[in-house]
Design a protein around this motif. Structure first.
Motif, mmCIF file in Angstrom:
data_model
loop_
_atom_site.group_PDB
_atom_site.id
_atom_site.type_symbol
_atom_site.label_atom_id
_atom_site.label_comp_id
_atom_site.label_asym_id
_atom_site.label_seq_id
_atom_site.Cartn_x
_atom_site.Cartn_y
_atom_site.Cartn_z
ATOM 1 N N ARG A 72 -59.233 -38.028 24.807
ATOM 2 C CA ARG A 72 -58.877 -38.616 23.786
ATOM 3 C C ARG A 72 -59.815 -37.421 22.757
ATOM 4 O O ARG A 72 -59.214 -38.205 21.657
ATOM 5 C CB ARG A 72 -58.583 -39.885 23.695
ATOM 6 C CG ARG A 72 -57.510 -40.529 24.568
ATOM 7 C CD ARG A 72 -57.641 -42.213 24.684
ATOM 8 N NE ARG A 72 -58.960 -42.501 25.585
ATOM 9 C CZ ARG A 72 -58.762 -42.944 26.508
ATOM 10 N NH1 ARG A 72 -57.409 -43.191 27.319
ATOM 11 N NH2 ARG A 72 -59.729 -43.655 27.100
ATOM 12 N N GLN A 73 -60.871 -37.977 22.585
ATOM 13 C CA GLN A 73 -61.760 -37.351 21.684
ATOM 14 C C GLN A 73 -61.731 -36.618 21.225
ATOM 15 O O GLN A 73 -61.335 -35.837 20.512
ATOM 16 C CB GLN A 73 -63.288 -37.771 22.707
ATOM 17 C CG GLN A 73 -63.388 -39.114 22.457
ATOM 18 C CD GLN A 73 -63.703 -40.542 21.401
ATOM 19 O OE1 GLN A 73 -63.939 -39.950 20.166
ATOM 20 N NE2 GLN A 73 -63.449 -41.261 21.469
ATOM 21 N N GLN A 74 -61.599 -35.114 22.634
ATOM 22 C CA GLN A 74 -61.037 -33.783 22.195
ATOM 23 C C GLN A 74 -59.743 -34.115 20.993
ATOM 24 O O GLN A 74 -59.785 -33.933 19.853
ATOM 25 C CB GLN A 74 -60.781 -33.047 22.894
ATOM 26 C CG GLN A 74 -62.096 -32.656 23.693
ATOM 27 C CD GLN A 74 -61.305 -31.416 24.867
ATOM 28 O OE1 GLN A 74 -60.230 -32.103 25.855
ATOM 29 N NE2 GLN A 74 -62.977 -30.838 25.578
ATOM 30 N N ALA A 75 -58.636 -35.151 20.873
ATOM 31 C CA ALA A 75 -57.588 -34.830 20.497
ATOM 32 C C ALA A 75 -57.770 -35.517 18.747
ATOM 33 O O ALA A 75 -57.197 -34.674 17.932
ATOM 34 C CB ALA A 75 -56.369 -36.060 21.098
ATOM 35 N N ARG A 76 -58.638 -36.554 19.042
ATOM 36 C CA ARG A 76 -58.623 -36.669 17.613
ATOM 37 C C ARG A 76 -59.404 -35.671 16.517
ATOM 38 O O ARG A 76 -58.923 -35.648 15.505
ATOM 39 C CB ARG A 76 -59.390 -37.563 17.678
ATOM 40 C CG ARG A 76 -58.800 -38.950 18.261
ATOM 41 C CD ARG A 76 -59.658 -39.997 18.233
ATOM 42 N NE ARG A 76 -59.526 -41.619 18.773
ATOM 43 C CZ ARG A 76 -59.886 -42.240 19.905
ATOM 44 N NH1 ARG A 76 -60.141 -41.510 20.660
ATOM 45 N NH2 ARG A 76 -59.490 -43.288 20.097
ATOM 46 N N ARG A 77 -60.832 -35.320 16.876
ATOM 47 C CA ARG A 77 -61.264 -33.681 16.977
ATOM 48 C C ARG A 77 -60.217 -33.228 16.585
ATOM 49 O O ARG A 77 -60.583 -32.080 14.911
ATOM 50 C CB ARG A 77 -62.301 -33.221 17.845
ATOM 51 C CG ARG A 77 -62.854 -32.717 17.306
ATOM 52 C CD ARG A 77 -63.488 -32.086 18.070
ATOM 53 N NE ARG A 77 -65.443 -32.883 18.283
ATOM 54 C CZ ARG A 77 -66.127 -32.848 19.133
ATOM 55 N NH1 ARG A 77 -66.474 -31.480 19.418
ATOM 56 N NH2 ARG A 77 -67.411 -33.270 19.134
ATOM 57 N N ARG A 78 -59.393 -32.656 16.735
ATOM 58 C CA ARG A 78 -58.445 -31.623 16.437
ATOM 59 C C ARG A 78 -57.221 -31.920 15.080
ATOM 60 O O ARG A 78 -57.291 -31.589 14.543
ATOM 61 C CB ARG A 78 -56.748 -30.919 17.271
ATOM 62 C CG ARG A 78 -58.520 -29.714 19.314
ATOM 63 C CD ARG A 78 -56.933 -29.473 19.532
ATOM 64 N NE ARG A 78 -56.226 -30.286 19.980
ATOM 65 C CZ ARG A 78 -56.755 -30.870 21.382
ATOM 66 N NH1 ARG A 78 -57.885 -30.275 22.512
ATOM 67 N NH2 ARG A 78 -55.655 -32.005 22.186
ATOM 68 N N TRP A 79 -57.413 -33.081 15.414
ATOM 69 C CA TRP A 79 -56.592 -33.470 14.080
ATOM 70 C C TRP A 79 -57.118 -33.623 12.783
ATOM 71 O O TRP A 79 -56.688 -33.848 11.833
ATOM 72 C CB TRP A 79 -55.449 -34.627 14.548
ATOM 73 C CG TRP A 79 -54.756 -34.851 15.544
ATOM 74 C CD1 TRP A 79 -54.405 -35.373 16.305
ATOM 75 C CD2 TRP A 79 -53.549 -34.769 15.062
ATOM 76 N NE1 TRP A 79 -53.183 -35.117 17.377
ATOM 77 C CE2 TRP A 79 -52.461 -34.660 15.936
ATOM 78 C CE3 TRP A 79 -52.323 -33.975 13.097
ATOM 79 C CZ2 TRP A 79 -51.524 -34.284 15.945
ATOM 80 C CZ3 TRP A 79 -51.804 -33.953 14.021
ATOM 81 C CH2 TRP A 79 -50.910 -33.680 15.065
ATOM 82 N N ARG A 80 -58.204 -33.838 13.214
ATOM 83 C CA ARG A 80 -59.272 -33.958 11.802
ATOM 84 C C ARG A 80 -59.418 -32.852 11.092
ATOM 85 O O ARG A 80 -59.937 -32.865 10.161
ATOM 86 C CB ARG A 80 -60.577 -34.856 12.313
ATOM 87 C CG ARG A 80 -60.503 -36.378 12.281
ATOM 88 C CD ARG A 80 -61.680 -37.237 12.229
ATOM 89 N NE ARG A 80 -62.436 -36.987 13.707
ATOM 90 C CZ ARG A 80 -62.589 -37.562 14.660
ATOM 91 N NH1 ARG A 80 -62.055 -37.651 14.710
ATOM 92 N NH2 ARG A 80 -63.334 -37.220 15.704
ATOM 93 N N ARG A 139 -60.397 -40.343 28.587
ATOM 94 C CA ARG A 139 -61.356 -40.786 27.554
ATOM 95 C C ARG A 139 -61.815 -39.749 26.711
ATOM 96 O O ARG A 139 -61.683 -39.264 25.396
ATOM 97 C CB ARG A 139 -62.808 -41.551 27.589
ATOM 98 C CG ARG A 139 -62.090 -43.021 28.074
ATOM 99 C CD ARG A 139 -63.576 -43.748 28.460
ATOM 100 N NE ARG A 139 -64.550 -43.394 27.442
ATOM 101 C CZ ARG A 139 -66.456 -43.831 27.872
ATOM 102 N NH1 ARG A 139 -66.184 -43.786 28.724
ATOM 103 N NH2 ARG A 139 -67.075 -43.858 27.133
ATOM 104 N N ARG A 159 -70.919 -36.347 22.511
ATOM 105 C CA ARG A 159 -69.602 -35.742 22.011
ATOM 106 C C ARG A 159 -69.350 -34.184 22.539
ATOM 107 O O ARG A 159 -68.933 -33.314 21.643
ATOM 108 C CB ARG A 159 -69.875 -35.004 20.768
ATOM 109 C CG ARG A 159 -69.737 -36.889 19.796
ATOM 110 C CD ARG A 159 -69.623 -36.370 18.382
ATOM 111 N NE ARG A 159 -69.627 -38.205 17.907
ATOM 112 C CZ ARG A 159 -69.641 -38.750 16.812
ATOM 113 N NH1 ARG A 159 -69.383 -37.610 16.094
ATOM 114 N NH2 ARG A 159 -69.936 -39.574 16.262
#
Length: 665
Positions: free
Chosen positions: A512-520, A509, A472
């Protein structure tokens, strides 16, 4: 004939090939050809190819035969071939070898032999070398075993002897000495005499040789016998040696009471010198050819030559009975047949080699002061007087044959020179072609090594990015993928392009993982906690009020102070990108923070990092060892407190260009 001419034997004529060895400075030697069919040569260097210990070991191995050696694969045979080959290469090299080959070619073309005369008067210490073992490995033959290339140790002295007209039989006086003295092994004189009579009985019956034995082996008996009759040869059988105090060779004779008496070669030479018919002395005694390293006439054989004896044959090693018998019979038979002494000695050596031993044939040594090897003019027992017409016809035929031989020799010499030139040109062309092919192979090998290293670097980068992604660490994965794509994305190598495509997919990839982390991580509390944590970590790493540190690391500077203090137990996350060029700003020499994996580049690494990639990004606490490799990304656990420095793994950064960018968290 005189020195430098030719000598005629039955069916064979010899040309002289004179090799002179002289002292040079600091124990070195100069060697040159002073007389040869192909002309003289300038001086070149000569170095004895053996140490004194190696020479002594060789003499101990082959110089005291205990058995008859017949098989060609015996260790003694291999040893003398190896020894003789080294001695041949040391003597005949460069212009001397070319001159020898041309002289042999000219002599052969004229139907002649080539007599090799070693002139060692100025270098008596070299007389200790067994030159008779000279071995031409390219032709797989010992030089002096051939009738066409006899070898003579030629000693230049005033008043060279004239050939003695001899009508058979050849008169040989035999002196066998076995005194009653426990210091010397007792000889069975009757057996020795019987053996000599047996080997020469055929020659005696044919009227070619007359053999008589001296009644007692005393000096006075020898003088009396020389006064009463004419003798052509003195054949001595007994003990001999070298007296270092008298600096002379000695023979063990008998006194009037039958005891031993040591007689120097100089004392023996007095009565022999005064006996004009005497032309040859054969010394069948141990160490009869031994010499002193400072005086060419100190040994028995050499001293007798100095005293006026035209030729002396002596033994440089012990010789077995079978070899001595074969040698004696063939030597006297060839002399009685009218052969020059050196040619007769070649015949005797061949008899030992083919019938007895493949080692002992080199034991006899010939010392000669007669320039052409002719010490006898043997007249046939029956002579028919030729008519004037027959003499004229024989003279015309001889002159025609000589002209034809000269023309043939000239043609063959020119053909040999053309062949030599063509061979040298072919050898040069082959050498150049081989060098070109070798350079091409080296370039291919280096290119293959470079490609393999590039593939390893790209694959390692992708594997590292995947590991960071699984952990991560999206920023670290993005940085590594960016570096791989920058270095290998435009490559023409399909395998490298595949690795770059893998890095591109990993980048997507990671984003995308960075974007999901920011939204959470929405919400004021979450944001506040994240900000507080960031401030706290920044304060812990770099002091109060500081965040992540960006550092530029130029390729031309050994170490850069990052301004970051590292405390014991803290972990620094370092990521890096950029390109540094070594030597010149050429795409072929640009490397990323991971460095250049080619092993040959590591010679220029920073001392202390011999196995790391060249020009890689490295770190140090306080610019002190141990250094560590940063590469594109690493988590560094501080072993102790101190300032963090970053640098380039290159001990010569002055000719570099480019830079790395590092982020320290």
């Amino acid at each position: 004939m005189g020195d430098g001419g030719m000598a005629v034997t039955r069916g064979l004529t010899y040309l002289d090939f004179d090799v002179l060895i002289e002292r040079a400075d600091q124990g070195a030697y100069r060697v040159r050809v002073v007389n040869a069919p192909a002309g003289p040569t300038p001086s070149s260097s000569f170095t004895v190819p053996f140490s004194q210990l190696e020479l002594e070991n060789f003499v101990l191995k082959i110089g005291r035969p205990r058995r008859v050696v017949r098989r060609v694969d015996e260790p003694e045979t291999a040893a003398i071939k190896a020894f003789g080959s080294q001695l041949y290469r040391a003597l005949f090299h460069d212009e001397l070898e070319v001159n020898l080959l041309r002289s042999q070619s000219q002599a052969t073309a004229m139907g002649m032999g080539l007599r090799l005369r070693l002139r060692l008067s100025d270098t008596p210490e070299l007389a200790e070398l067994p030159w008779e073992f000279l071995y031409d490995r390219s032709r797989n033959r010992f030089v002096c075993l051939s009738d066409r290339t006899p070898l003579v140790r030629f000693l230049e002295v005033p008043d060279p002897p004239r050939p003695l007209p001899v009508s058979p039989p050849l008169r040989v006086l035999v002196m066998i000495s076995s005194p009653r003295d426990p210091s010397f092994a007792e000889l069975d004189v009757e057996q020795e005499w019987a053996k000599l009579q047996g080997v020469l009985s055929g020659l005696e019956q044919a009227g070619l040789v007359h053999l008589e034995r001296l009644e007692t082996a005393t000096l006075s008996a020898l003088r009396q016998r020389l006064r009463r009759d004419d003798w052509h040869v003195l054949h001595f059988i007994g003990h001999g040696g070298f007296d270092p105090h008298a600096q002379d060779g000695v023979l063990v004779l008998e006194d009037q009471a039958g005891g031993s008496r040591l007689v120097t070669a100089q004392a023996l030479g007095v009565p022999l010198h005064n006996h004009d018919p005497l032309r040859l002395v054969v010394l069948n005694a141990c160490e009869g050819a031994r010499s002193d390293p400072t005086d060419p006439f100190a040994g028995t054989a050499q001293t007798l030559i100095q005293q006026g004896i035209p030729a002396v044959v002596a033994m440089q090693f012990e010789i077995t009975d079978p070899a001595a018998i074969a040698f004696t019979g063939e030597l006297y038979a060839a002399v009685a047949d009218g052969y020059p002494l050196d040619a007769a000695l070649s015949q005797a050596r061949q008899a030992i080699y083919t019938d007895v031993s493949e080692v002992e044939w080199a034991t006899p040594v010939l010392y000669l002061r007669a320039p052409d090897g002719r010490i006898f003019d043997v007249t046939p027992t029956t002579i028919r007087t030729l008519s004037d017409e027959e003499r004229s016809r024989a003279t015309a035929e001889r002159e025609a044959a000589e002209r034809e031989a000269a023309e043939r020799a000239t043609a063959e010499r020119e053909a040999a020179e053309r062949a030599t030139a063509e061979r040298e040109a072919a050898e040069r062309e082959a050498a150049e072609r081989e060098a070109t092919e070798w350079r091409a192979r080296e370039r291919e090998r280096e290119a293959a090594e470079w490609r393999a290293a590039q593939l390893r670097t790209a694959s390692d980068g992708v594997d590292r990015a995947e590991a960071l992604l699984r952990g991560r660490d999206y920023a670290g994965a993005l940085a590594v993928c960016t570096e791989v794509r920058r270095e290998f994305g435009n490559s023409a190598d399909p395998a490298l392009v595949d690795q770059a495509e893998r890095a591109r997919e990993l980048s997507r990839r990671a984003r995308r993982q960075q974007a999901r982390r920011r939204w959470r991580r929405w919400g004021a509390v979450g944001i506040a906690v994240a900000v507080a944590a960031g401030i706290f970590l920044g304060w812990r790493l770099n002091g109060p009020g500081s965040g992540g540190v960006q550092v530029k690391v130029p390729g031309t500077q050994a170490w850069i102070d990052t301004g970051v203090d590292c405390r014991a137990g803290h972990v620094l996350q370092i990521t890096a990108a950029g390109v540094v060029y070594h030597n010149s700003k050429d795409a072929g020499t640009g490397v990323g923070p991971a460095g250049d994996p080619l092993p040959s580049r590591r010679r220029a690494n920073v001392p202390g990092m011999p196995h790391a990639n060249h020009s890689a990004l490295i770190g140090s606490i306080g610019r002190q060892k141990p250094y560590f490799v940063v590469g594109t990304s690493m988590a560094y656990s501080c072993p102790g407190g101190g300032r963090l420095f970053l640098g380039i793994n290159d001990k010569d950064v002055a000719n570099n260009s480019g830079r790395f960018s590092a982020t320290i968290k």
